[in-house]
Design a protein around this motif. Structure first.
Motif, short mmCIF file in Angstrom:
data_model
loop_
_atom_site.label_atom_id
_atom_site.label_comp_id
_atom_site.label_asym_id
_atom_site.label_seq_id
_atom_site.Cartn_x
_atom_site.Cartn_y
_atom_site.Cartn_z
N VAL A 193 0.87 -1.18 0.00
CA VAL A 193 0.00 0.00 0.00
C VAL A 193 0.90 1.23 0.00
O VAL A 193 1.93 1.25 0.68
CB VAL A 193 -0.91 0.05 1.24
CG1 VAL A 193 -1.71 1.37 1.27
CG2 VAL A 193 -1.88 -1.12 1.27
N LEU A 214 -3.91 7.06 -3.47
CA LEU A 214 -3.67 5.71 -2.95
C LEU A 214 -3.12 4.82 -4.05
O LEU A 214 -3.59 4.85 -5.19
CB LEU A 214 -4.97 5.11 -2.41
CG LEU A 214 -5.79 5.94 -1.42
CD1 LEU A 214 -7.09 5.22 -1.08
CD2 LEU A 214 -4.99 6.23 -0.16
N VAL A 217 -4.21 -0.37 -4.27
CA VAL A 217 -5.48 -0.72 -3.62
C VAL A 217 -6.68 -0.60 -4.55
O VAL A 217 -7.82 -0.56 -4.11
CB VAL A 217 -5.71 0.14 -2.35
CG1 VAL A 217 -4.66 -0.15 -1.30
CG2 VAL A 217 -5.75 1.63 -2.69
N ALA A 218 -6.41 -0.55 -5.85
CA ALA A 218 -7.47 -0.44 -6.87
C ALA A 218 -6.85 -0.82 -8.21
O ALA A 218 -5.62 -0.96 -8.31
CB ALA A 218 -8.04 0.97 -6.90
N ALA A 224 -8.82 9.34 -3.09
CA ALA A 224 -9.88 9.11 -2.11
C ALA A 224 -10.71 10.39 -2.01
O ALA A 224 -10.58 11.17 -1.07
CB ALA A 224 -9.28 8.73 -0.76
N SER A 249 -10.30 4.25 3.43
CA SER A 249 -10.24 2.80 3.41
C SER A 249 -11.46 2.21 2.72
O SER A 249 -11.35 1.29 1.90
CB SER A 249 -10.13 2.25 4.84
OG SER A 249 -10.18 0.85 4.86
N SER A 252 -11.30 2.49 -1.09
CA SER A 252 -10.33 1.65 -1.80
C SER A 252 -11.00 0.36 -2.28
O SER A 252 -12.02 -0.07 -1.74
CB SER A 252 -9.15 1.32 -0.89
OG SER A 252 -9.53 0.49 0.19
N ARG A 266 -6.92 -2.74 3.12
CA ARG A 266 -7.87 -1.72 3.60
C ARG A 266 -7.45 -1.21 4.99
O ARG A 266 -7.55 -0.01 5.28
CB ARG A 266 -9.28 -2.29 3.65
CG ARG A 266 -9.93 -2.50 2.28
CD ARG A 266 -11.42 -2.78 2.40
NE ARG A 266 -11.99 -3.10 1.11
CZ ARG A 266 -12.14 -4.33 0.64
NH1 ARG A 266 -11.77 -5.38 1.39
NH2 ARG A 266 -12.66 -4.54 -0.55
N VAL A 269 -4.55 1.12 4.49
CA VAL A 269 -4.99 2.43 3.99
C VAL A 269 -5.44 3.29 5.16
O VAL A 269 -5.03 4.46 5.30
CB VAL A 269 -6.13 2.29 2.96
CG1 VAL A 269 -6.76 3.66 2.67
CG2 VAL A 269 -5.61 1.68 1.67
#
Length: 281
Positions: A193, A214, A217-218, A224, A249, A252, A266, A269
């Motif tokens: 992360v 971020l 995480v995607a 975000a 979080s 994400s 998560r 994050v």
């Protein structure tokens, strides 16, 4: 793995070759990602365009208004060692310093890192946090788009087959920022992360603008935005930090893989966003 290698003398010649071969051509920058993809037959270009020998598009310049213009062939190492980057955006410099080994950073370029469109692209996060723009050029035309619109999906960008990413523009930004990178190893690893935060405050300590980027995480590097909206216009306090970190979080969308579970990502994050906001409070 057969291809025709071409080393054009200048950018104009490279764009003409791209226009001619389009979907069958690939631009070689540092090659740290592309050559591996060709070796594994993930990518199978019939024409390889190498602009490195021409020594173009590898500068970092600041105009009178304080905006930065970075050539797409600028190496990650040059960004890491740039006094200009260090003085203006030390969190951007840190993101470069955390990418791979020195050997990799000496070859890898900022343009390649972005065009590879990996969810864990280090340099994408500070550029998202700084609201950067990219210039895409082709034979007979060009267009400038926001970095927010550049990443489409894992490995896919808004760049057309006959276009080449040539410049990255960073508008003057007087905010404070932080880049946090979490991985299994302390060096030479891909982020489990990563978080980059950039914010501006007024004289009353209220957050007038904020961007939270971020990584890993995607499907693509992401913002975000709901967490940003929660913070914007307020003074950072412990309660707001906890709530906005949880919001980030929730925004994400990680996956389970060999490096970490989606649940762990998560949680990280939440932890890293809270840590970053606390450091900027």
């Amino acid at each position: 793995m057969n291809f025709t290698y071409i080393s054009p003398k200048n950018q104009e010649e490279a764009l003409a070759i791209l226009a001619e071969h389009s979907t069958n051509a690939a631009v070689l920058a540092g090659g740290t990602d592309l050559l591996l993809a060709i070796k594994d037959e993930v990518k199978t270009p019939s024409v390889l365009i190498d602009l490195k020998p021409s020594n173009i598009l590898n500068s970092i310049e600041e105009d009178k208004a304080g905006n930065l213009n970075i050539g797409a062939f600028t190496t990650v190492r040059e960004i890491e060692k740039s006094d200009l980057i260090a003085s203006k955006y030390p969190f951007f410099q840190k993101s470069a310093a955390m990418l791979g080994s020195v050997q990799i950073r000496n070859r890898a370029t900022i343009g390649g890192n972005l065009c590879n469109a990996s969810p864990c692209a280090n340099l994408a996060l500070p550029l998202l946090a700084l609201d950067a723009e990219v210039l895409l050029e082709k034979k007979g035309g060009s267009r400038k788009i926001s970095i927010n619109d550049f990443f489409i999906s894992n490995g896919i960008t808004a760049k057309a087959d006959d276009e080449m990413l040539t410049h990255i523009f960073i508008p003057k930004n007087d905010g404070k920022g932080v880049f946090i990178f979490h991985s299994k190893r302390r060096a030479m690893d891909i982020a489990v992360v990563a978080v980059c935060i950039n914010l501006l405050k007024d004289d009353d300590n209220k957050i007038t603008d904020i961007r939270i980027a971020l990584g890993s995480v995607a499907p693509v590097p992401m913002r975000a935005k709901k967490a940003e909206e929660m913070i914007r216009g307020n003074v950072l306090n412990d309660k707001l930090i906890v709530e906005s970190a949880q919001c980030a979080s929730d925004e994400s969308n990680p996956i389970d893989d060999a490096r970490a579970s989606a649940w762990y990502r998560r949680e990280m994050v939440k932890s890293l966003v809270a840590r970053g906001l606390s450091s900027l409070k």
